[in-house]
Design a protein around this motif. Structure first.
Motif, PDB file in Angstrom:
ATOM      1  N   LYS A  33       0.832  -1.202   0.000  1.00 16.32           N
ATOM      2  CA  LYS A  33       0.000   0.000   0.000  1.00 16.32           C
ATOM      3  C   LYS A  33       0.866   1.251   0.000  1.00 16.32           C
ATOM      4  N   THR A 287      -7.692  -9.274  -4.015  1.00 18.31           N
ATOM      5  CA  THR A 287      -8.456  -8.282  -3.257  1.00 18.31           C
ATOM      6  C   THR A 287      -9.418  -7.550  -4.178  1.00 18.31           C
ATOM      7  N   GLN A 288     -10.523  -7.135  -3.615  1.00 18.73           N
ATOM      8  CA  GLN A 288     -11.504  -6.383  -4.388  1.00 18.73           C
ATOM      9  C   GLN A 288     -11.046  -4.934  -4.520  1.00 18.73           C
ATOM     10  N   PRO A 289     -10.980  -4.398  -5.734  1.00 16.60           N
ATOM     11  CA  PRO A 289     -10.610  -2.984  -5.899  1.00 16.60           C
ATOM     12  C   PRO A 289     -11.601  -2.085  -5.161  1.00 16.60           C
ATOM     13  N   LYS A 290     -11.098  -0.985  -4.665  1.00 17.72           N
ATOM     14  CA  LYS A 290     -11.944  -0.069  -3.906  1.00 17.72           C
ATOM     15  C   LYS A 290     -12.372   1.148  -4.715  1.00 17.72           C
ATOM     16  N   ASP A 291     -12.117   1.101  -6.028  1.00 17.58           N
ATOM     17  CA  ASP A 291     -12.543   2.235  -6.849  1.00 17.58           C
ATOM     18  C   ASP A 291     -14.064   2.182  -7.025  1.00 17.58           C
ATOM     19  N   GLN A 293     -17.854   1.834  -8.164  1.00 12.95           N
ATOM     20  CA  GLN A 293     -18.540   0.969  -9.121  1.00 12.95           C
ATOM     21  C   GLN A 293     -19.457   1.819 -10.001  1.00 12.95           C
ATOM     22  N   ARG A 351     -13.279  -5.043 -15.526  1.00 18.32           N
ATOM     23  CA  ARG A 351     -12.339  -5.406 -14.464  1.00 18.32           C
ATOM     24  C   ARG A 351     -11.488  -6.628 -14.819  1.00 18.32           C
ATOM     25  N   GLU A 498      -8.895  -2.894 -11.466  1.00 16.07           N
ATOM     26  CA  GLU A 498      -9.577  -1.611 -11.368  1.00 16.07           C
ATOM     27  C   GLU A 498     -10.443  -1.385 -12.599  1.00 16.07           C
ATOM     28  N   ILE A 534     -21.350   5.466  -7.317  1.00 13.31           N
ATOM     29  CA  ILE A 534     -21.170   4.292  -6.467  1.00 13.31           C
ATOM     30  C   ILE A 534     -22.525   3.666  -6.148  1.00 13.31           C
ATOM     31  N   ASP A 536     -23.326   0.234  -4.032  1.00 11.02           N
ATOM     32  CA  ASP A 536     -22.794  -0.970  -3.407  1.00 11.02           C
ATOM     33  C   ASP A 536     -23.744  -2.142  -3.609  1.00 11.02           C
TER      34      ASP A 536
END
Length: 546
Positions: A33, A287-291, A293, A351, A498, A534, A536
């Motif tokens: 990171k 890991t799941q990207p945090k950008d 959706q 993705r 991403e 976004i 979720d």
């Protein structure tokens, strides 16, 4: 991967994030990171030297240097020191190192000759007087650290000087074997990075060891601050400058008695090979990207609106049913770009690998269209179209000459129709070079699209060509088992990357702007907010339920 431990008496150690390696994996993730945030200093592009078709890195511009890998060629040799630091407080570990080095001062007279390599490595210790190894054990005893700390060395039948260590260390029972591997893994995990604090501590010990044996001499006018910082490490001086200085000094004096760079020992290879054979891989879970959706409904509506507006503008700007290369190409590329964008937004495409391939396509469309639009040559549109017909003819000829099974992705009828659409194919030449006589980078410079070329073309091309970095990023994960040198292996599942939807929106809007440049009063643009809104999973599921 099913591997067994020593003698095949028990199953391989099943590394788990709930065991002591959790600290190591957390440390590795934090380091990744930190690097992702750009906190790591790196050389600028301008500092690379342009030689032919290569950009030479600054460190590679230094002449007469030989690289030595800490991970491959040094860490296994100082494993005993890593085990000590991994098993006790740092202060106690440094006390052991200091006592060991002080005890070795008595060997100063013997260390003056070139016959032996006076070093702290396991390979060197195996050929030095047995009392030198005794100094390590004596330092442990004086500091109150049990000798069992070094027992994991006995896991390896090829250990240099194994008989010496067997005589002085408690044996490893079958019941203690897993604990020994755990201790070894923790020690290696903390020293994988040559700049880590434990690695620097070990390298300081090497400098101190050589200095006390008279292998290193300081000038009379040497900086007292430098000498004191080494003598009283780590309690004197600014560690931000002391630590790099220690690492630099240690590399200088890491060599053979004759001054040559020490080659990698057989023990180093044996160590890593044995660890790979006898312990399991622990691939890092994707890991799941945090950008953000994208809002799929909003994106689909935006693309549909763009297509309807583009169709209307095509109709309004159409002036002939004859061959109009400029009009056909402008709108064909724009519609093609919208189709690529729609495919990017379908399912998980944005993705995964296919999304990157389509971004590369959009980049080429954006540059090609801009290049033709801003060219002063009115014949350029015709050349682009003729080149395409020639490529269809070439594919048709190769299709017909192909023996055995022919490709199923296109039919001969389609290729024949495209090759003969403008002129009878016997009058169509085949251009084996670039349609423009230039490469895409130079074209981007001439049409003010160089920023987009730099932003997208290079990395997406790696995916198109199946280059190592792209393949590594898409299908391989880092193994969290430190005894495997954080090597790479297949991911347990597909890694979601991403999202490239925002990039697709940007490129298509650039293309639509070029349409407006060729045929004015086309003002429609995709709404960027729909690409990054976004939503979720819980919200989406609730909406579907209602």
């Amino acid at each position: 991967m099913n591997r067994s431990l020593v003698g095949g008496t028990c199953q391989a150690l099943a590394w788990s994030l709930s065991n002591p390696f959790e600290q190591m994996s957390d440390c590795m993730k934090k380091r990744k990171k930190k690097m992702a945030r750009g906190s790591r200093a790196r050389s600028s592009l301008a500092s690379h030297k342009h030689v032919g078709k290569q950009l030479i890195a600054p460190m590679m511009q230094i002449q007469n240097t030989t690289g030595v890998s800490w991970l491959n060629d040094r860490l296994p040799e100082v494993l005993w020191a890593a085990l000590i630091l991994g098993a006790c407080d740092r202060a106690d570990g440094l006390a052991v190192f200091r006592r060991f080095c002080a005890s070795c001062r008595k060997f100063g007279a013997q260390a003056t000759g070139p016959e032996l390599n006076w070093d702290i490595t396991l390979s060197a210790l195996a050929h030095l007087p047995v009392d030198v190894t005794g100094c390590i054990l004596g330092a442990l005893d004086e500091t109150g650290i049990p000798r069992q700390t070094l027992s994991p060395l006995l896991l390896f039948p090829d250990l240099p000087g194994l008989d010496r260590w067997k005589e002085s260390l408690p044996p490893i029972t079958e019941a203690d074997e897993n604990n020994a591997w755990q201790a070894l893994g923790i020690a290696v995990a903390s020293t994988l990075d040559h700049q880590s604090q434990p690695s620097t501590d070990i390298r300081w010990m090497n400098v101190l060891f050589k200095a006390l044996l008279g292998k290193i001499h300081f000038r009379r006018d040497a900086d007292d601050e430098m000498v004191e910082s080494l003598r009283r490490y780590p309690d004197y001086g600014d560690m931000r400058s002391v630590r790099p200085r220690i690492r630099a000094m240690e590399m200088i004096f890491r060599g053979a008695p004759n001054g040559d760079v020490m080659p990698s020992s057989a023990w180093c290879k044996d160590f890593w090979d044995s660890c790979l054979e006898r312990t399991q891989c622990l691939p890092l879970e994707p890991t799941q990207p945090k950008d953000p959706q994208p809002d799929r409904d909003a994106v689909a509506k935006d693309i549909d609106d763009a297509r309807r507006n583009l169709i209307n503008h095509w109709s309004e700007s159409l002036v002939t049913s004859g061959l109009d290369a400029r009009h056909d190409i402008t709108f064909a590329l724009a519609f093609y770009a919208l189709s690529c964008l729609r495919e990017i937004c379908m399912g998980v495409n944005s993705r995964i690998i296919s999304g990157r391939l389509l971004i590369r396509t959009l980049t080429e469309i954006r540059i090609n269209l801009a290049f033709m639009t801003r060219s002063a040559d009115p014949q350029i549109w015709g050349r682009f179209r003729t080149y395409g017909s020639g490529q269809a003819k070439l594919a048709l000829l190769k299709y017909e000459e192909t023996g055995g099974d022919r490709p199923s992705l296109v039919s001969a009828q389609t290729l024949e129709a495209l090759a003969n659409e403008d002129f009878f194919e016997e009058f169509v030449n085949i251009d084996l070079g670039s349609w423009s006589g230039s490469d895409l980078r130079r074209m981007s410079e001439k049409c003010d699209a160089k920023e987009d070329y730099d932003r997208y073309y290079g990395w997406t091309s790696a995916f198109v060509h199946g280059q190592w970095a792209a393949a590594r990023d898409a299908v391989f994960a880092t193994c969290l088992n430190p005894l495997h040198r954080v090597h790479r292996g297949p991911m347990p599942s597909q890694r979601p990357m991403e999202s490239c939807v925002p990039d697709g929106f940007y490129l298509v809007n650039q293309i639509l702007s070029t349409v407006d440049e060729n045929y004015p009063e086309f003002s429609f643009r995709l709404t960027a907010s729909s690409a990054v809104n976004i939503r979720d999973d819980e919200t989406t599921r609730s909406a579907k339920t209602e």
